[in-house]
Design a protein around this motif. Sequence first.
Motif, short mmCIF file in Angstrom:
data_model
loop_
_atom_site.label_atom_id
_atom_site.label_comp_id
_atom_site.label_asym_id
_atom_site.label_seq_id
_atom_site.Cartn_x
_atom_site.Cartn_y
_atom_site.Cartn_z
N LEU A 71 62.20 34.28 47.74
CA LEU A 71 61.07 32.68 47.39
C LEU A 71 59.99 32.94 48.72
N GLN A 72 58.64 33.89 48.32
CA GLN A 72 58.08 34.00 49.91
C GLN A 72 57.21 33.01 49.59
N MET A 73 57.74 32.35 51.25
CA MET A 73 56.12 31.44 51.56
C MET A 73 55.51 31.63 52.47
N ASN A 74 54.34 31.81 51.62
CA ASN A 74 53.46 32.14 52.68
C ASN A 74 52.19 31.03 53.51
N ASN A 75 51.80 31.10 54.26
CA ASN A 75 50.68 29.97 55.07
C ASN A 75 51.23 28.95 54.82
N LEU A 96 75.84 30.75 45.14
CA LEU A 96 74.58 31.22 45.83
C LEU A 96 75.18 30.80 47.12
N VAL A 97 73.83 32.35 47.50
CA VAL A 97 74.27 32.41 49.06
C VAL A 97 72.96 32.68 49.25
N GLU A 98 72.07 31.43 50.31
CA GLU A 98 70.26 31.69 50.48
C GLU A 98 70.54 32.15 51.76
N SER A 99 69.97 32.91 51.77
CA SER A 99 69.52 33.10 53.01
C SER A 99 67.79 33.60 53.26
N GLY A 100 68.02 34.14 55.09
CA GLY A 100 66.25 33.69 55.46
C GLY A 100 65.60 32.52 55.99
N GLY A 101 65.80 31.80 56.31
CA GLY A 101 65.88 30.45 57.12
C GLY A 101 65.31 30.66 58.22
N GLY A 102 64.60 29.59 59.33
CA GLY A 102 64.26 29.56 60.39
C GLY A 102 63.32 29.30 60.94
N LEU A 103 63.22 29.62 62.09
CA LEU A 103 61.60 28.40 63.02
C LEU A 103 60.44 29.47 62.61
N VAL A 104 59.54 28.84 62.42
CA VAL A 104 57.69 29.68 62.15
C VAL A 104 57.13 28.56 63.05
N GLN A 105 55.83 29.57 63.23
CA GLN A 105 54.77 28.37 63.32
C GLN A 105 53.70 28.63 61.84
N PRO A 106 52.83 27.37 62.45
CA PRO A 106 51.72 26.85 61.43
C PRO A 106 51.49 28.28 60.67
N GLY A 107 50.81 27.86 59.08
CA GLY A 107 51.18 29.66 59.14
C GLY A 107 50.96 31.48 58.89
N GLY A 108 52.69 31.04 59.51
CA GLY A 108 53.22 32.04 59.11
C GLY A 108 54.08 32.42 57.98
N TYR A 137 74.52 25.48 38.92
CA TYR A 137 75.02 25.99 39.89
C TYR A 137 74.34 25.71 41.42
N TRP A 138 74.48 25.18 42.35
CA TRP A 138 73.65 25.10 43.65
C TRP A 138 74.47 25.82 45.30
N GLY A 139 73.26 26.20 45.76
CA GLY A 139 73.11 27.26 47.24
C GLY A 139 73.32 26.20 48.02
N GLN A 140 74.03 27.02 48.76
CA GLN A 140 74.45 25.71 49.90
C GLN A 140 73.27 24.99 51.05
N GLY A 141 72.00 25.64 50.81
CA GLY A 141 71.00 25.88 51.41
C GLY A 141 71.22 26.37 52.73
N THR A 142 69.37 27.12 53.44
CA THR A 142 68.72 26.91 54.59
C THR A 142 68.01 26.47 55.24
N GLN A 143 68.01 26.75 56.06
CA GLN A 143 66.96 25.25 57.47
C GLN A 143 65.32 25.76 56.96
N VAL A 144 64.26 26.28 57.08
CA VAL A 144 63.15 25.71 57.40
C VAL A 144 62.37 25.28 57.77
N THR A 145 62.15 25.23 59.17
CA THR A 145 61.68 24.83 60.17
C THR A 145 60.10 24.82 61.12
N VAL A 146 59.11 24.84 60.32
CA VAL A 146 57.15 24.74 60.44
C VAL A 146 57.20 24.27 61.63
N SER A 147 57.25 24.80 63.00
CA SER A 147 56.32 24.20 64.22
C SER A 147 55.93 24.83 65.05
N SER A 148 55.08 24.24 65.95
CA SER A 148 54.14 24.96 66.93
C SER A 148 55.20 25.30 68.13
#
Length: 117
Positions: free
Chosen positions: A80-84, A3-15, A106-117
Motif C-alpha cells: 500500500l503506497q500512501m501519498n499526501n 500475514l506480516v505487515e511492515s512499513g508503518g511509522g511516523l510521518v509528517q502531513p503531506g509525506g 486471514y488477518w495480519g497483526q497490524g502496523t501503526q501509521v501516525t501522521v503528525s507534525s
Amino acid sequence: VQLVESGGGLVQPGGSLRLSCAASGFTFHYYVMKWYRQAPGKEREWVAGVTEDGGRKDYGDSVKGRFIISRDNVRKTVYLQMNNLKVEDTAVYYCKAEGRSTGNGYWGQGTQVTVSS
C-alpha cells in the motif's frame, strides 16, 4: 498461515509511506487482498482491495487518488503506497486475505501509521 505487515511509522502531513504485507502458509494468488485501518475509538474501515491477479483495484473514498494498492504474486506480498498523508490517516493498518472460493479469511497483526507534525 501468516500475514506480516511492515512499513508503518511516523510521518509528517503531506509525506509518504509504503506498507508491505508478506504472506505465507496459503496459496497467495488464490486470494483477494485488502487493506483496512482502524483509528482509536473508531470502527475498522476498508481502505483498498486488489483481485487475485492484480487486474482490478478498488479504493475507499477517503484515500482515492492518494493511495495505491499493488501485489507481487511471486513474492507473495501486497503493498500500500500512501501519498499526501493527512492527520486523519493515522490508524493501525491491517492486511486481509479473502478466499472467494473457500470463504476463508486471514488477518495480519497490524502496523501503526501516525501522521503528525
